[in-house]
Design a protein around this motif. Structure first.
Motif, short mmCIF file in Angstrom:
data_model
loop_
_atom_site.label_atom_id
_atom_site.label_comp_id
_atom_site.label_asym_id
_atom_site.label_seq_id
_atom_site.Cartn_x
_atom_site.Cartn_y
_atom_site.Cartn_z
N ASP A 9 0.82 -1.20 0.00
CA ASP A 9 0.00 0.00 0.00
C ASP A 9 0.86 1.26 0.00
OD1 ASP A 9 -2.30 -1.51 -0.02
OD2 ASP A 9 -2.60 -1.41 2.16
N LYS A 18 0.56 0.27 -4.32
CA LYS A 18 0.15 -1.02 -4.89
C LYS A 18 0.91 -1.34 -6.18
CE LYS A 18 -4.18 -2.02 -2.60
NZ LYS A 18 -5.54 -2.54 -2.73
N TYR A 37 -0.71 -3.26 -9.55
CA TYR A 37 -1.94 -3.92 -9.15
C TYR A 37 -3.14 -3.05 -9.57
CZ TYR A 37 0.48 -7.24 -6.04
OH TYR A 37 1.27 -8.24 -5.53
#
Length: 290
Positions: free
Chosen positions: A45, A49, A58
């Motif tokens: 995070d 990502k 992602y």
């Protein structure tokens, strides 16, 4: 003791452990789908990502992308309560819509629209989310994007759309396909009046979305590795009876063949958008396509 008895005995003994097994909390770790690297979800995070090993981007939800792009993640949302119905009474469609809403409580449809600022520049945004019905474009998605375009036109603000989609929503048939023409027509009027439209392709952007508004930007950007195209690889290979390159339909392939202006890493996206907005800003604060 006979020799056969020696071989009949177990070589290893199992010693019961009194220490309880530790349960790993769900979501603590994440495995990259591209390179297989396992990393802490919190670290992922922090890295927006993006895999720290191979750079794989992602997929993001609409609200995750809004939080990364707009100043302080603040959005004045348009048409928040607009949601799809079942105009053609397609079997099972109502149930699937309800399942999608339960699965994604922060989404009513596959796109979130509104206005905010990027580096202080006011902008109208539409952010699609693959989480909801694979980002498919139905009547409501097309209507929300069209209204966002019209709002940008009326307020003389630049327009930014992040696209991700599997294509048109088959449960709405021709009504879904009509959204391609509607959004494109609205963009034509907006750009004809000097409006600035920045289109960003994210993984994946396919079908009717890529064939309509997503490809009509004054600037067409994409994230690294994003799948961008119309029909799928297998369909094309069967049609032309040729083997396609391994990187076919990636953002990099599209850029090499003139379909994109720039491939931008996620960590550089907000800065890049800010620079583009700077280039098209005049003293009164209005933006134009130049």
């Amino acid at each position: 003791m006979q020799i056969k008895d020696l071989f009949s005995k177990k070589k290893y003994a199992t010693i019961p452990s009194e220490r309880p097994k530790r349960d790993i909390p769900e979501g603590l770790m994440n495995k990259c789908s591209k390179c297989g690297t396992i990393q802490y979800s919190k670290e992922l995070d922090k890295n927006l990502k993006v895999c720290s090993s191979c750079g794989h981007h992602y997929r993001l939800s609409a609200w995750e992308r809004i939080g990364m792009t707009l100043d302080d993640g603040r959005l004045y949302e348009y048409d928040a309560n607009m949601e799809s119905v079942d105009p053609l009474e397609f079997p099972g469609y109502k149930g699937k819509l309800e399942q999608q809403r339960q699965k994604n409580p922060n989404l009513r449809e596959a796109v979130v629209t509104g206005e905010g600022t990027i580096n202080g520049h006011p902008v109208v945004v539409a952010v699609m989310s693959f989480d909801f019905f694979s980002g498919s474009m139905g009547s409501v998605v097309g209507e929300k994007i069209t209204r966002a375009i019209e709002a940008a036109h009326e307020k003389k603000l630049p327009l930014l759309i992040f696209s991700t989609s599997g294509g048109a929503r088959m449960q709405e048939s021709i009504l879904s396909l009509m959204q391609m023409a509607k959004t494109s027509a609205a963009l034509s009027m907006f750009q004809g009046a000097g409006g600035l439209f920045i289109s960003v392709f994210t993984d994946p952007t396919m079908g009717g979305v890529s064939a309509s508004f997503a490809s009509l930007g004054d600037y067409n950007l994409a994230e690294p590795g994003a799948l961008v195209g119309f029909a799928g690889r297998i369909v094309i290979e069967q049609t032309i009876r040729q083997k396609l390159p391994d990187n076919f339909q990636t953002a990099e392939f599209n850029m090499q063949h003139g379909q994109l202006d720039l491939v931008v890493h996620r960590k550089d996206m907000k800065t890049t958008l800010g620079k583009l907005l700077d280039m098209h800003t005049v003293r009164e604060g209005l933006s134009h396509g130049g």
